[in-house]
Design an enzyme around this catalytic site. Structure first.
Site, PDB file in Angstrom:
ATOM      1  N   HIS A 175       3.179  25.265 -98.578  1.00 44.40           N
ATOM      2  CA  HIS A 175       2.634  23.960 -98.946  1.00 44.40           C
ATOM      3  C   HIS A 175       1.545  24.120-100.006  1.00 44.40           C
ATOM      4  O   HIS A 175       1.475  23.342-100.965  1.00 44.40           O
ATOM      5  CB  HIS A 175       2.050  23.257 -97.714  1.00 44.40           C
ATOM      6  CG  HIS A 175       3.110  22.872 -96.715  1.00 44.40           C
ATOM      7  ND1 HIS A 175       3.380  21.582 -96.366  1.00 44.40           N
ATOM      8  CD2 HIS A 175       3.989  23.632 -96.013  1.00 44.40           C
ATOM      9  CE1 HIS A 175       4.365  21.544 -95.489  1.00 44.40           C
ATOM     10  NE2 HIS A 175       4.747  22.787 -95.251  1.00 44.40           N
ATOM     11  N   ASP A 209      -0.733  16.177 -98.784  1.00 43.67           N
ATOM     12  CA  ASP A 209       0.493  16.732 -98.196  1.00 43.67           C
ATOM     13  C   ASP A 209       1.080  15.703 -97.230  1.00 43.67           C
ATOM     14  O   ASP A 209       0.350  15.144 -96.398  1.00 43.67           O
ATOM     15  CB  ASP A 209       0.084  18.010 -97.440  1.00 43.67           C
ATOM     16  CG  ASP A 209       1.254  18.840 -96.986  1.00 43.67           C
ATOM     17  OD1 ASP A 209       2.154  18.279 -96.335  1.00 43.67           O
ATOM     18  OD2 ASP A 209       1.251  20.043 -97.266  1.00 43.67           O
TER      19      ASP A 209
HETATM   20  C1  UDX Z   1       7.720  26.665 -95.202  1.00 40.90           C
HETATM   21  C2  UDX Z   1       9.078  26.310 -94.588  1.00 40.90           C
HETATM   22  O1  UDX Z   1       9.629  27.349 -93.843  1.00 40.90           O
HETATM   23  C3  UDX Z   1      10.013  25.814 -95.614  1.00 40.90           C
HETATM   24  O2  UDX Z   1      11.297  25.631 -95.085  1.00 40.90           O
HETATM   25  C4  UDX Z   1       9.440  24.556 -96.154  1.00 40.90           C
HETATM   26  O3  UDX Z   1      10.328  23.973 -97.074  1.00 40.90           O
HETATM   27  C5  UDX Z   1       8.106  24.850 -96.804  1.00 40.90           C
HETATM   28  O4  UDX Z   1       7.243  25.481 -95.883  1.00 40.90           O
HETATM   29  P1  UDX Z   1       8.122  29.249 -96.054  1.00 40.90           P
HETATM   30  O5  UDX Z   1       8.909  29.495 -94.818  1.00 40.90           O
HETATM   31  O6  UDX Z   1       6.993  30.129 -96.300  1.00 40.90           O
HETATM   32  O7  UDX Z   1       7.661  27.716 -96.152  1.00 40.90           O
HETATM   33  O8  UDX Z   1       9.206  29.379 -97.239  1.00 40.90           O
HETATM   34  P2  UDX Z   1       9.220  28.900 -98.735  1.00 40.90           P
HETATM   35  O9  UDX Z   1       9.204  27.417 -98.831  1.00 40.90           O
HETATM   36  O10 UDX Z   1      10.357  29.572 -99.354  1.00 40.90           O
HETATM   37  O11 UDX Z   1       7.850  29.432 -99.357  1.00 40.90           O
HETATM   38  C6  UDX Z   1       7.535  30.786 -99.437  1.00 40.90           C
HETATM   39  C7  UDX Z   1       6.715  31.041-100.697  1.00 40.90           C
HETATM   40  O12 UDX Z   1       6.154  32.325-100.581  1.00 40.90           O
HETATM   41  C8  UDX Z   1       7.547  30.993-101.963  1.00 40.90           C
HETATM   42  O13 UDX Z   1       6.837  30.313-102.976  1.00 40.90           O
HETATM   43  C9  UDX Z   1       7.703  32.455-102.343  1.00 40.90           C
HETATM   44  O14 UDX Z   1       7.734  32.702-103.720  1.00 40.90           O
HETATM   45  C10 UDX Z   1       6.460  33.077-101.758  1.00 40.90           C
HETATM   46  N1  UDX Z   1       6.672  34.481-101.405  1.00 40.90           N
HETATM   47  C11 UDX Z   1       7.517  34.828-100.400  1.00 40.90           C
HETATM   48  C12 UDX Z   1       6.005  35.441-102.115  1.00 40.90           C
HETATM   49  O15 UDX Z   1       5.260  35.134-103.052  1.00 40.90           O
HETATM   50  N2  UDX Z   1       6.180  36.739-101.765  1.00 40.90           N
HETATM   51  C13 UDX Z   1       6.973  37.144-100.765  1.00 40.90           C
HETATM   52  O16 UDX Z   1       7.047  38.352-100.519  1.00 40.90           O
HETATM   53  C14 UDX Z   1       7.679  36.143-100.059  1.00 40.90           C
END
Ligand code: UDX
Length: 471
Positions: free
Chosen positions: A26, A123
């Protein structure tokens, strides 16, 4: 003092507070959105919780790296953040109670300091921010961190048109949801299909609509061309809706742009040098990148299947296993370090943009999905929870950007299935087709945020209206 892209001071322009829920998925898109606002002559203060604010100074970034002014408010858990609350419900309730007062005081403080606030971008999971903004007579703008399709589904739930748990009658409704392809129960957000799991998060996502009609703007971190039918339908319900994504630093969308303001947010420390050095000598498109985002947690049995599937595929792999997940790696696992690399966090965009990555095994978080699409990287979808099953459906069946690794009756995705999916995406006819689609979506995403593109126009319209209102 913030500066716009032409490097003029922008002190006498409207001031927005941008308030994300304190989670990587977020904060990251709202930070990137803040940067776009700054480039449109809006002053922005990104409001973090005290705990997150302390954590970032301890790990990744400094304020000048963000290039966005930071401030913080208490969520009631200054020492441990969300993890310190006894449940998500307690956390969200406390954040509402403590945060409402804290946000009010921050607005007053800014005013006393000669930096009056004109708008609060909040948000969608914390809609009480809109009540605070309205109390002060400010412009209020909701920021939806998930796709229009997913918000269409939650809106149906809010209106009582889908009543979880989904019955036979409900399944018929799913075949004809406006703006969406025919869905099966397994394509729904898990909070709907597995009704009763994470009720507090479900409540927040459905509850986002409780006061949204009072918002002056509703931003969705999506791209109109990506899901125009869902966006059109949702706009009928939410007439203030506009799409402003992907919230991805321009340098990753257009390699000609310089890398000046593009640090992402994360409370984890990335092993960038290690990753980039390891990737440097790998041929183009030869590496499978694997990440399940910042929250999803696989069981030990699934970790073992994944490890074996990757190893057996014979391809290079770079796998992000967060520190808290490391103990679940198979005992005595071993692999050739030239062939595989496991890190606890990386700069995902940098990795995806490296050219060496030919396949992204992803949990389909919305940010990861947008990042995969924006860089045209073929995906193997392994959705875990929340919006991810719906994103996976779109990745495979709507955008033609990947395949979905199917689980068995026990939900476990077996090693053979993972190996099959990776091979399918990395080579063969299907892989070719996905790569062609990747080129198309990459351009769509870049065009949307380039000058005059659909998202850029929406952001300009918002900035223009605020500037007119203030000057
Ligand atoms: C959560 C929810 O799981 C997701 O489904 C929702 O839409 C938003 O909130 P998250 O599970 O962390 O988020 O997944 P995602 O939305 O893909 O965000 C992860 C972020 O972390 C991405 O921007 C990705 O680039 C970043 N990331 C991930 C890194 O920078 N490094 C990593 O090693 C892994």
């Amino acid at each position: 003092q913030q500066r716009n892209s032409s490097d003029e001071p922008i002190h006498d322009t409207p001031h927005c507070l941008v308030v994300p829920l304190p989670a990587t998925g977020h904060i990251n898109p709202m930070l990137q959105f803040s940067k776009r606002l700054i480039s449109k002559r809006i002053r922005v203060t990104l409001v973090l919780t005290r705990f997150v604010s302390k954590s970032i100074t301890a790990t990744t970034a400094r304020e000048e790296e963000f290039n966005v002014r930071l401030d913080s408010i208490s969520d009631g858990f200054d020492d441990g953040g969300m993890e310190a609350a006894e449940s998500t419900r307690v956390y969200l309730d406390t954040f509402r109670e403590v945060g409402s007062g804290a946000l009010s005081r921050l607005i007053e403080k800014q005013s006393d300091a000669g930096e009056p606030v004109h708008c609060v971008v909040y948000d969608h999971c914390i809609p009480w921010c809109l009540d605070v903004a309205k109390k002060f007579g400010l412009v209020g703008a909701a920021f939806l961190t998930q796709s229009c399709a997913v918000d269409t589904i939650y809106n149906h739930v809010y209106q009582g048109l889908i009543r979880p748990p989904v019955t036979e009658q409900g399944i018929l409704t799913l075949r004809t949801l406006p703006g969406l392809p025919p869905l099966k129960s397994e394509d729904l957000p898990s909070l709907v299909s597995k009704f009763g799991t994470y009720p507090a998060i479900f409540g927040a996502l459905v509850g986002q609509f409780s006061n949204i009609d009072e918002a002056d703007w509703v931003f969705c971190n999506s791209v109109y061309e990506l899901e125009n039918e869902a966006a059109d339908w949702l706009s009928k319900r939410l007439p203030k809706l506009t799409t402003i994504g992907p919230t991805i630093p321009s340098m990753y969308l257009d390699k000609r742009l310089k890398a000046d303001v593009d640090y992402g947010f994360s409370i984890f420390k990335p092993s960038n040098e290690l990753c980039m050095n390891w990737l440097a000598n790998k041929p183009n498109g030869s590496v499978v990148y694997v990440s399940f985002g910042s929250l999803a947690s696989l069981g030990p049995a699934q970790m073992e299947e994944l490890f074996s599937g990757l190893n057996n595929s014979g391809h290079y792999f770079l796998w992000v296993v967060r520190k808290t997940e490391e103990t679940k790696l198979p005992k005595n696992y071993c692999f050739n370090p030239e062939k595989g690399l496991i890190v606890s966090w990386c700069s995902q965009l940098e990795v995806l943009a490296s050219g060496a990555v030919g396949c992204f095994v992803t949990h389909c978080g919305w940010n990861s999905t947008l990042e995969g699409l924006s860089l045209g990287v073929p995906m193997v979808a392994m959705p875990q929870w929340t919006d991810q099953p719906t994103n996976a459906k779109f990745i495979r069946d709507v955008w033609g950007m990947g395949v979905r690794a199917e689980g068995g009756g026990d939900g476990l995705v077996k090693r053979e299935e993972i190996e099959r999916c990776v091979r399918e995406v990395m080579g063969g006819e299907r892989g070719e087709e996905i790569r062609r689609n990747g080129d198309k979506w990459k351009n769509v995403m870049k065009d949307a945020v380039s000058e005059g593109g659909s998202s850029d126009r929406c952001i300009s319209q918002f900035a223009g209206s605020l500037i007119n209102q203030v000057l």
